[in-house]
Design a protein around this motif. Structure first.
Motif, mmCIF file in Angstrom:
data_model
loop_
_atom_site.group_PDB
_atom_site.id
_atom_site.type_symbol
_atom_site.label_atom_id
_atom_site.label_comp_id
_atom_site.label_asym_id
_atom_site.label_seq_id
_atom_site.Cartn_x
_atom_site.Cartn_y
_atom_site.Cartn_z
ATOM 1 N N ASP A 152 15.736 98.710 4.446
ATOM 2 C CA ASP A 152 17.407 98.668 4.446
ATOM 3 C C ASP A 152 18.345 98.230 5.731
ATOM 4 O O ASP A 152 17.978 98.849 6.422
ATOM 5 C CB ASP A 152 17.710 99.444 3.514
ATOM 6 N N SER A 153 18.488 96.803 5.714
ATOM 7 C CA SER A 153 18.866 96.525 6.711
ATOM 8 C C SER A 153 20.600 97.245 7.182
ATOM 9 O O SER A 153 20.188 97.317 8.568
ATOM 10 C CB SER A 153 19.106 95.070 6.945
ATOM 11 N N ALA A 154 20.707 97.723 6.615
ATOM 12 C CA ALA A 154 22.057 98.886 6.934
ATOM 13 C C ALA A 154 21.754 99.783 7.275
ATOM 14 O O ALA A 154 22.774 100.635 7.771
ATOM 15 C CB ALA A 154 22.519 99.092 5.966
ATOM 16 N N GLN A 155 20.689 99.951 7.348
ATOM 17 C CA GLN A 155 19.952 101.871 8.283
ATOM 18 C C GLN A 155 19.526 101.082 9.432
ATOM 19 O O GLN A 155 18.940 99.989 9.778
ATOM 20 C CB GLN A 155 18.660 101.980 7.177
ATOM 21 N N PRO A 156 19.911 101.448 10.432
ATOM 22 C CA PRO A 156 19.057 101.649 11.888
ATOM 23 C C PRO A 156 18.030 101.839 12.078
ATOM 24 O O PRO A 156 17.554 103.076 10.955
ATOM 25 C CB PRO A 156 20.727 102.909 12.775
ATOM 26 N N LEU A 157 17.678 101.736 13.173
ATOM 27 C CA LEU A 157 16.557 101.585 13.401
ATOM 28 C C LEU A 157 16.420 103.221 13.821
ATOM 29 O O LEU A 157 16.919 103.256 15.033
ATOM 30 C CB LEU A 157 15.846 100.149 14.513
ATOM 31 N N PHE A 162 18.870 88.364 16.316
ATOM 32 C CA PHE A 162 20.541 87.732 16.246
ATOM 33 C C PHE A 162 21.347 89.540 15.827
ATOM 34 O O PHE A 162 22.681 89.317 15.878
ATOM 35 C CB PHE A 162 20.308 86.693 15.311
ATOM 36 N N SER A 163 20.367 90.399 15.414
ATOM 37 C CA SER A 163 21.638 92.077 15.634
ATOM 38 C C SER A 163 21.568 93.025 16.452
ATOM 39 O O SER A 163 22.060 93.335 16.542
ATOM 40 C CB SER A 163 20.395 92.889 14.480
ATOM 41 N N ARG A 164 20.787 92.157 17.616
ATOM 42 C CA ARG A 164 21.671 92.315 18.920
ATOM 43 C C ARG A 164 20.880 93.954 19.105
ATOM 44 O O ARG A 164 20.899 94.813 19.746
ATOM 45 C CB ARG A 164 22.584 92.694 19.193
ATOM 46 N N ASP A 165 19.466 94.076 17.796
ATOM 47 C CA ASP A 165 18.841 95.157 18.313
ATOM 48 C C ASP A 165 18.324 95.133 19.434
ATOM 49 O O ASP A 165 17.666 96.333 20.387
ATOM 50 C CB ASP A 165 17.911 96.203 17.208
ATOM 51 N N LEU A 166 17.415 94.047 19.833
ATOM 52 C CA LEU A 166 17.144 93.107 20.958
ATOM 53 C C LEU A 166 18.217 92.259 22.135
ATOM 54 O O LEU A 166 18.774 91.355 21.237
ATOM 55 C CB LEU A 166 15.765 92.939 20.772
ATOM 56 N N VAL A 167 17.967 92.959 23.040
ATOM 57 C CA VAL A 167 18.726 91.943 23.997
ATOM 58 C C VAL A 167 17.815 91.192 24.792
ATOM 59 O O VAL A 167 16.967 92.021 25.575
ATOM 60 C CB VAL A 167 19.931 92.826 25.224
ATOM 61 N N VAL A 168 17.802 90.085 25.149
ATOM 62 C CA VAL A 168 16.820 89.517 26.552
ATOM 63 C C VAL A 168 18.113 88.789 27.633
ATOM 64 O O VAL A 168 19.287 88.031 27.017
ATOM 65 C CB VAL A 168 16.468 88.120 25.919
ATOM 66 N N GLU A 169 17.698 88.910 28.685
ATOM 67 C CA GLU A 169 18.210 88.678 29.859
ATOM 68 C C GLU A 169 17.357 87.721 30.245
ATOM 69 O O GLU A 169 15.767 88.197 30.799
ATOM 70 C CB GLU A 169 19.185 89.526 30.328
#
Length: 182
Positions: free
Chosen positions: A4-9, A115-122
């Motif tokens: 359920d994509s509305a549910q947070p990780l 794309f959901s910004r749950d992972l951020v790449v620098e």
């Protein structure tokens, strides 16, 4: 993403993260490097698939843990070390531990996490993408890989990991289908 994509990780419980704070980093680093050498032997294609990025340094920053991991691929033998502060690297990937584990085990789609910004790449995003693709292709099961390292403690470890998975919501074994993918 969760089904359920509305549910947070799921997040690692603060109590568990707090219990990790006093851990000495050298034994953690030795264990992680041993695991990375095993993965290199058992899944040689995973590291070959990195191509031009096979000599890079990646910081994996599980934001709900009191440490960061440096995966150094220089020299042909992967080495993983734990640090309290973020070391120099070509690429930094940050997000909750559940995002890393879910992506490794095929439960969460890496692109969707980005794309959901749950992972951020620098840093070098091409290197991060190559690493993600290599891990996807290897179809890893860290519970199985770690169990193979502990010999006679294999059965109790599997039981403990099953309990931890149930209690925390973290994906600690390989799953069959991506959730939340496109």
């Amino acid at each position: 993403m969760p089904a359920d994509s509305a549910q947070p990780l799921p997040r690692l419980p603060r109590v568990m993260a707090g219990m990790m704070r006093p851990l000495p980093l050298l034994p953690v680093s030795l264990m992680l490097s041993s695991l990375s050498r095993k993965l290199s032997r058992d899944h040689p294609g995973m590291f070959r698939r990195l191509g031009e990025h096979g000599e890079k340094r990646f910081v994996l920053d599980p934001t709900d843990l009191p440490l960061v991991l440096l995966m150094d691929l220089r020299g042909g033998v992967p080495k993983v070390t734990a640090h309290r502060r973020t070391p120099e690297a070509d690429t930094r990937i940050a997000g909750p531990l559940s995002a890393f584990l879910g992506m490794i085990h095929g439960a969460y789609d890496g692109d969707a996490l980005f794309f959901s910004r749950d992972l951020v790449v620098e840093g070098d995003t091409g290197a991060a993408l190559a690493l993600r693709n290599a891990i996807d292709d290897a179809e890893l099961d860290l519970a199985t890989e770690i169990s193979a390292l502990v010999g006679p403690l294999k059965a109790p470890l599997k039981a403990a990991l099953g309990l931890a998975e149930t209690r925390t919501g973290l994906v600690l074994h390989r799953v069959d289908a991506l959730q939340g993918g496109w």
